[in-house]
Design an enzyme around this catalytic site. Structure first.
Site, PDB file in Angstrom:
ATOM      1  N   GLU A 101       0.858  -0.981   0.025  1.00  0.00           N
ATOM      2  CA  GLU A 101       0.025   0.212  -0.289  1.00  0.00           C
ATOM      3  C   GLU A 101       0.867   1.427  -0.216  1.00  0.00           C
ATOM      4  O   GLU A 101       2.120   0.833   0.842  1.00  0.00           O
ATOM      5  CB  GLU A 101      -0.747  -0.025   1.532  1.00  0.00           C
ATOM      6  CG  GLU A 101      -1.716  -0.594   1.251  1.00  0.00           C
ATOM      7  CD  GLU A 101      -2.724  -0.477   2.780  1.00  0.00           C
ATOM      8  OE1 GLU A 101      -3.608  -2.128   2.971  1.00  0.00           O
ATOM      9  OE2 GLU A 101      -2.410  -0.399   3.248  1.00  0.00           O
ATOM     10  N   CYS A 114       2.999   8.019   1.852  1.00  0.00           N
ATOM     11  CA  CYS A 114       2.958   6.966   2.846  1.00  0.00           C
ATOM     12  C   CYS A 114       3.586   6.431   2.059  1.00  0.00           C
ATOM     13  O   CYS A 114       2.766   5.154   1.230  1.00  0.00           O
ATOM     14  CB  CYS A 114       2.032   7.374   3.939  1.00  0.00           C
ATOM     15  SG  CYS A 114       2.378   6.282   4.039  1.00  0.00           S
ATOM     16  N   CYS A 121       4.320  -6.942   7.293  1.00  0.00           N
ATOM     17  CA  CYS A 121       4.885  -6.948   8.415  1.00  0.00           C
ATOM     18  C   CYS A 121       5.169  -7.618   9.481  1.00  0.00           C
ATOM     19  O   CYS A 121       4.112  -8.028   9.837  1.00  0.00           O
ATOM     20  CB  CYS A 121       4.313  -5.063   8.876  1.00  0.00           C
ATOM     21  SG  CYS A 121       4.992  -4.390  10.088  1.00  0.00           S
ATOM     22  N   CYS A 125       1.420  -6.370  15.315  1.00  0.00           N
ATOM     23  CA  CYS A 125       0.789  -5.033  16.548  1.00  0.00           C
ATOM     24  C   CYS A 125      -0.589  -5.766  16.535  1.00  0.00           C
ATOM     25  O   CYS A 125      -0.902  -6.310  15.568  1.00  0.00           O
ATOM     26  CB  CYS A 125       1.066  -3.829  16.092  1.00  0.00           C
ATOM     27  SG  CYS A 125       2.563  -2.831  15.966  1.00  0.00           S
ATOM     28  N   CYS A 128      -2.835  -3.469  14.473  1.00  0.00           N
ATOM     29  CA  CYS A 128      -3.144  -3.269  13.034  1.00  0.00           C
ATOM     30  C   CYS A 128      -2.759  -4.677  11.492  1.00  0.00           C
ATOM     31  O   CYS A 128      -2.943  -6.143  12.674  1.00  0.00           O
ATOM     32  CB  CYS A 128      -1.615  -3.282  13.314  1.00  0.00           C
ATOM     33  SG  CYS A 128      -0.931  -2.848  11.474  1.00  0.00           S
ATOM     34  N   CYS A 350      -3.782   1.022   8.418  1.00  0.00           N
ATOM     35  CA  CYS A 350      -2.950   0.494   7.880  1.00  0.00           C
ATOM     36  C   CYS A 350      -3.267  -0.602   7.070  1.00  0.00           C
ATOM     37  O   CYS A 350      -3.627  -1.454   8.398  1.00  0.00           O
ATOM     38  CB  CYS A 350      -1.544   1.026   8.176  1.00  0.00           C
ATOM     39  SG  CYS A 350      -0.834   0.022   9.462  1.00  0.00           S
TER      40      CYS A 350
END
Ligand code: SF4
Length: 367
Positions: A101, A114, A121, A125, A128, A350
């Site tokens: 993204e 961004c 990832c 988290c 997220c 995100c």
């Protein structure tokens, strides 16, 4: 687990990921004069060429040779969502099927890209979407630069006149942990900063990290002096371990020390990013503990009200409670701001756009 390296470039060199020296070495393969590398670079970065065919001062034969051995843009925009506030979110898919993204955030005084540093990832988290599926692979420097260039193309829309809008800021705050893909990220930043590259100054580039102290120190020694944002999200180690399991071996005190060193060596104030999760980390006691940490640094605190992710058990706090949290910090002498969420109707949290595109492939019951 370490992320796999960038997908290998099987045949063609991705020129967006090359410094001038690398481009000179590439040009030498064609027995071209060194000045040709600068010429090629000017076509790519200053004149915005998207195909070798547009490079009218190169011979047809040379253009065909270049096309065989190199490429300018490697990805394809496979999805775009535009929010009412102008934020555009792009899903860029690479030839190996991996997707990332990239977001364009237009504001009256700036245009920001961004960008992502990894596919998925590793940090995971709890709140997220990007962390739900883990990390697939690292992005190459070229893939990182390409994201910023694609946003630049949207901003200028081909208008290169003196008054044309320009991409002014780049933030590495998309998918991934930039410091876990250190070499490619630093290489990309050098190209983004280079006057004959994208020409964006260090003070307009921000790298956001969950925090790897050794890499923060290493970054301080790169002479880049970009802005550093630390995603803290909790004011004590116990809560941080719960919210960011990946960071469990890194005490907050160690992160703060590394950030202090970063400030001492670069002169750049640190930003502490803190996502407010209703009832989890947004109580007055949390604000007081956060203030204690913030006062150990020259820093600003950015408070972000959480954007709920379907399937995750966290809620967005009210604006009132976010401003109360901010007031407590300010009364403690800490510079704090509640940031507006941009592009909420463009899957702005995100990882949401990528997941939205994955769900139909994985089936409706996919996590
Ligand atoms: S919030 Fe950032 S660091 Fe955490 S899982 Fe999502 S992308 Fe990774």
């Amino acid at each position: 687990m370490a992320a796999s390296p960038p997908a290998s470039d099987t045949q063609r060199t991705h020129l967006l990921g090359q410094t001038l020296d690398e481009m000179r070495a590439f040009a030498a393969q064609f027995e071209l004069e060194p000045y040709r590398a600068a010429q090629l670079r000017a076509w790519i970065f200053q004149r915005g060429a998207t195909a070798f065919d547009q490079m009218s001062d190169l011979s047809k034969t040379l253009r065909a040779q270049l096309d065989e051995r190199a490429e300018l843009y490697r990805g394809t925009i496979t999805r775009q969502t535009d929010a009412a506030d102008g934020v555009a979110k792009l899903l860029i898919t690479w030839p190996d099927g991996a997707a990332v993204e990239t977001v364009w955030i237009p504001e009256p005084d700036r245009h920001t890209a961004c960008i992502s540093s990894q596919v998925g990832c590793p940090v995971g988290c709890r709140f997220c979407a990007s962390g739900l599926d883990g990390v697939e692979r690292n992005l190459s420097a070229g893939e990182i630069v390409e994201q910023a260039m694609r946003v630049r193309r949207l901003v200028t829309r081909g208008d290169t006149g003196a008054d044309a809008a320009r991409l002014s800021n780049v933030v590495l705050m998309g998918m991934g942990e930039p410091l876990a893909n250190y070499e490619q990220v630093v290489h990309a930043i050098r190209i983004i900063m280079a006057p004959d590259g994208m020409g964006i100054s260090a003070r307009r580039i921000t790298l956001s990290t969950v925090g790897l102290p050794a890499q923060i120190r290493r970054l301080a020694g790169e002479h880049l002096a970009i802005n550093l944002a630390l995603s803290l999200h909790a004011p004590d180690d116990d809560l941080r371990r719960e919210l960011i399991p990946w960071g469990k071996g890194v005490p907050i005190a160690e992160l703060i020390d590394a950030c202090r060193e970063y400030f001492d060596r670069t002169g750049r104030e640190i930003t502490l990013e803190y996502v407010l999760l209703a009832g989890v980390n947004d109580l007055p006691a949390h604000a007081l503990r956060l203030a204690e940490l913030a006062r150990r640094l020259r820093c600003n605190v950015n408070l972000l009200r959480y954007n709920p992710v379907p399937t995750l058990p966290f809620e967005r706090p009210s604006a009132e409670s976010a401003f109360e949290f901010q007031s407590i910090l300010r009364r403690q002498g800490v510079n704090a701001h509640v940031r507006t969420s941009r592009g909420r109707d463009a899957n702005a949290a995100c990882g949401q756009l990528r997941r939205a595109s994955l769900v139909p492939l994985n089936g409706p019951g996919a996590a």
